[in-house]
Design a protein around this motif. Sequence first.
Motif: not given
Length: 163
Positions: A7, A21, A24, A103, A143, A146
């Motif tokens: 990310r 995150w 995730k 991300n 994004r 999420d």
Amino acid sequence: MKINFSRIDDRLIHGQVATVWSKKANAKRIIVCSDEVANDDVRKMLLKQAAPPGIKVNVCSIEKAVKVYFNPVYENETVFYLFTNPTDVLRMVKQNVPIQSLNIGGMAFRNGRKQITKAVSVGKEDVDAFKALNQLGVKLDLRVVDSDSPVDMMKKIENIALT
């Protein structure tokens, strides 16, 4: 080493990263990959203190992050890579670190940058790096949180004018 999630978020470890995150990512370790942050002892200390429970945090220069990735000692480690910009991601990908998906969550507005979403602003160097990452096959997922619908980063940057 298994890369569970990567990310870009120039705030690095903050509420969303620590609570959403990191879950995730399902990784045992967050590695902040940044020459600038690696040379800032105060930021390093604060990032380690902001670690979610049960997750180790390391802050590495890009060169060291690449070496760690290829070190067999860490072959069973699961990681969540955090970056402040796409140029650093590109540097790692060009050194064969297999980041397949990225991300993009937060890149603050500064002079010389164009705002493309509420949370993401890019400059020419960023756009060039995103284009190169895309050409290398890295999936670019824009994004902030999420629950947001994924946005194609290339569509956001294809027609912006930067000098």
